[in-house]
Design an enzyme around this catalytic site. Structure first.
Site, PDB file in Angstrom:
ATOM      1  N   ARG A 175       0.859  -1.204   0.000  1.00  0.00           N
ATOM      2  CA  ARG A 175       0.000   0.000   0.000  1.00  0.00           C
ATOM      3  C   ARG A 175       0.879   1.232   0.000  1.00  0.00           C
ATOM      4  O   ARG A 175       0.610   2.212  -0.674  1.00  0.00           O
ATOM      5  CB  ARG A 175      -0.952  -0.010   1.204  1.00  0.00           C
ATOM      6  CG  ARG A 175      -1.646   1.326   1.397  1.00  0.00           C
ATOM      7  CD  ARG A 175      -2.951   1.291   2.197  1.00  0.00           C
ATOM      8  NE  ARG A 175      -2.971   0.348   3.295  1.00  0.00           N
ATOM      9  CZ  ARG A 175      -2.288   0.511   4.453  1.00  0.00           C
ATOM     10  NH1 ARG A 175      -1.560   1.585   4.666  1.00  0.00           N
ATOM     11  NH2 ARG A 175      -2.365  -0.409   5.394  1.00  0.00           N
ATOM     12  N   TYR A 182     -16.768  18.252 -13.625  1.00  0.00           N
ATOM     13  CA  TYR A 182     -17.111  16.835 -13.757  1.00  0.00           C
ATOM     14  C   TYR A 182     -18.160  16.501 -12.690  1.00  0.00           C
ATOM     15  O   TYR A 182     -18.014  16.904 -11.522  1.00  0.00           O
ATOM     16  CB  TYR A 182     -15.841  16.010 -13.544  1.00  0.00           C
ATOM     17  CG  TYR A 182     -16.082  14.525 -13.481  1.00  0.00           C
ATOM     18  CD1 TYR A 182     -16.521  13.830 -14.600  1.00  0.00           C
ATOM     19  CD2 TYR A 182     -15.883  13.823 -12.302  1.00  0.00           C
ATOM     20  CE1 TYR A 182     -16.742  12.467 -14.530  1.00  0.00           C
ATOM     21  CE2 TYR A 182     -16.106  12.464 -12.233  1.00  0.00           C
ATOM     22  CZ  TYR A 182     -16.543  11.787 -13.358  1.00  0.00           C
ATOM     23  OH  TYR A 182     -16.769  10.444 -13.294  1.00  0.00           O
ATOM     24  N   LYS A 237      -8.503   8.209 -18.317  1.00  0.00           N
ATOM     25  CA  LYS A 237      -8.854   8.820 -19.601  1.00  0.00           C
ATOM     26  C   LYS A 237      -7.661   8.798 -20.563  1.00  0.00           C
ATOM     27  O   LYS A 237      -7.208   7.734 -20.935  1.00  0.00           O
ATOM     28  CB  LYS A 237      -9.410  10.217 -19.355  1.00  0.00           C
ATOM     29  CG  LYS A 237     -10.401  10.305 -18.171  1.00  0.00           C
ATOM     30  CD  LYS A 237     -11.680   9.511 -18.387  1.00  0.00           C
ATOM     31  CE  LYS A 237     -12.538   9.391 -17.136  1.00  0.00           C
ATOM     32  NZ  LYS A 237     -12.905  10.623 -16.466  1.00  0.00           N
ATOM     33  N   ASP A 276      -7.441  20.174 -12.383  1.00  0.00           N
ATOM     34  CA  ASP A 276      -7.822  18.885 -12.975  1.00  0.00           C
ATOM     35  C   ASP A 276      -7.462  18.973 -14.458  1.00  0.00           C
ATOM     36  O   ASP A 276      -8.126  19.670 -15.234  1.00  0.00           O
ATOM     37  CB  ASP A 276      -9.332  18.662 -12.765  1.00  0.00           C
ATOM     38  CG  ASP A 276      -9.818  17.333 -13.332  1.00  0.00           C
ATOM     39  OD1 ASP A 276      -9.145  16.774 -14.223  1.00  0.00           O
ATOM     40  OD2 ASP A 276     -10.898  16.874 -12.911  1.00  0.00           O
TER      41      ASP A 276
END
Ligand SMILES: *Cc1c(COP(=O)(O)O)cnc(C)c1O
Length: 388
Positions: A54, A106, A203, A178
């Site tokens: 992790r 978004y 994306k 972003d």
């Protein structure tokens, strides 16, 4: 065995090489998928830099270095989704703090801000950012963060990153951008003064519609340490297989983006001249309200195009949206294949109708993620669907 990173000066070279070296054990040219949760220690605390996956995994490390290099940043952190990356940034704040952000975001970002963090006592101002000076009216002593998206989703507004950075710096506020729609190939917000760049890696960076992932990049070490602490403590970290897929996807990012931009331009121009279309949203048009800013801060206009249908009610819009045969009707964007999306009922359904319509997300709006297929087949598909 690793190459000298200072030789990777230009984007296409960094995309392929940055952060990666042949596997020291075997010479494998591709970074191996270190599919392991833990790492053996010689005695407590003595290990090769890796203890538990992790916190740190070699495949993810290579990807983090690679994405940081593409954004001209010093530090990268990858998350299990774009929302996981954003969540970590908002966790830098505490109750009573305020955030200034755009009114065309978004849908998932809007949902997280209003449904998760507002009830925890963080206040968000959703404002029109087409002129960055609007920010000044909303700044007060509790403002800690300006969060912007440019180009915006789905109406392709352009926000002036340098102007926002100037305001943020003079008030001691963080600026996060972003950068999902532009990708690092077209725009580098850190170079324009932003403190944090965020990507939905799902994306353009991943580019093949096979991974969900997010990333943050920054230059400031203090910010990196706080975010890395949140990253490890809260645990939205991606696995090694996904990290490998994205390392592989990024190797063609520059080549893909060139074609996305070229096809995007053809689609935008085709739609603009089509009688069934009322309005096209694409920052490459000279009469786009912030075209000059787009030209200044972007190296191309990207593959995202939105359009409003003329005289189309919801039923007619649905009919057209379902008639494509090369474009697929689906959420998401930035993959090699072309997608069409109905924001009002798909990606932006979590925004209340009156809020949505204020920012231009009307029922007759379609959003296209123009892929890298042959443009002749894409235009023929548009011609066919719009004749329905
Ligand atoms: C998809 C997207 C997100 C969210 O990213 P996920 O990887 O889906 O969690 C955030 N911002 C923008 C602009 C997006 O397109």
């Amino acid at each position: 065995m690793g190459k000298d990173e200072s030789l990777f000066r230009h984007f296409g070279t960094k995309a392929i090489h940055a952060g990666q070296e042949p596997d020291p054990a075997t010479g494998a040219i591709m970074t191996p998928i270190y599919q392991t949760s833990t790492f053996v220690q010689e005695y407590p605390g003595k290990h090769k830099g890796y203890a538990y996956a992790r916190g740190k995994n070699p495949t993810r490390d290579a990807l983090q270095r690679n994405i940081a290099a593409l954004e001209n940043g010093k530090f990268g952190l990858c998350f299990s989704s774009g929302m996981g990356a954003m969540d970590a940034v908002i966790k830098l704040l505490k109750p009573g703090d305020e955030v200034i952000t755009g009114n065309d975001l978004y849908g998932g970002s809007y949902r997280m801000f209003t449904k998760i963090f507002e009830p925890m006592g963080i206040k968000f101002h959703f404002i029109d950012l087409s002129d960055a000076r609007h920010i000044l009216k909303n700044i007060n002593s509790n403002t800690r963060l300006i969060w912007i998206e440019t180009p915006t989703n789905p109406t392709m507004q352009i926000v002036d990153i340098s102007a926002c950075a100037g305001i943020a710096q003079s008030h001691g506020i963080l600026l996060a951008v972003d950068n999902t729609f532009a990708s690092p190939y077209l725009q580098n917000p850190l170079d324009l003064g932003a403190d944090i760049v965020m990507h939905s890696v799902t994306k353009y960076l991943g580019g093949h519609s096979d991974v969900v992932m997010g990333a943050l990049v920054m230059n400031r070490e203090d910010l990196y340490e706080r975010l890395a602490f949140i990253h490890n403590s809260c645990g939205a970290t991606p696995g090694p297989m996904d990290s490998f897929l994205v390392l592989r996807g990024i190797k063609t990012l520059h080549v893909r983006m060139e074609r996305h931009c070229e096809n995007g331009k053809h689609v935008a121009e085709f739609l603009r001249n089509h009688p069934a279309i009322e309005k096209v949203f694409w920052p490459g048009f000279a009469d786009h309200p912030n075209h000059d800013i787009a030209k200044k801060q972007m190296r191309g206009f990207g593959g995202m195009v939105s359009a409003r249908l003329k005289n189309a009610d919801l039923e007619k819009t649905f009919k057209i949206a379902s008639s494509f045969r090369v474009f697929s009707l689906a959420e998401s964007l930035g993959g090699v294949e072309s997608l069409v999306n109905h924001p009002a009922t798909m990606t932006h359904a979590s925004i209340p109708k009156n809020e949505r319509e204020k920012s231009g997300v009307t029922d007759n709006l379609l959003r296209f993620s123009v892929g890298i297929e042959d443009i002749r087949d894409l235009l023929e598909d548009l011609r066919h669907a719009l004749s329905i």
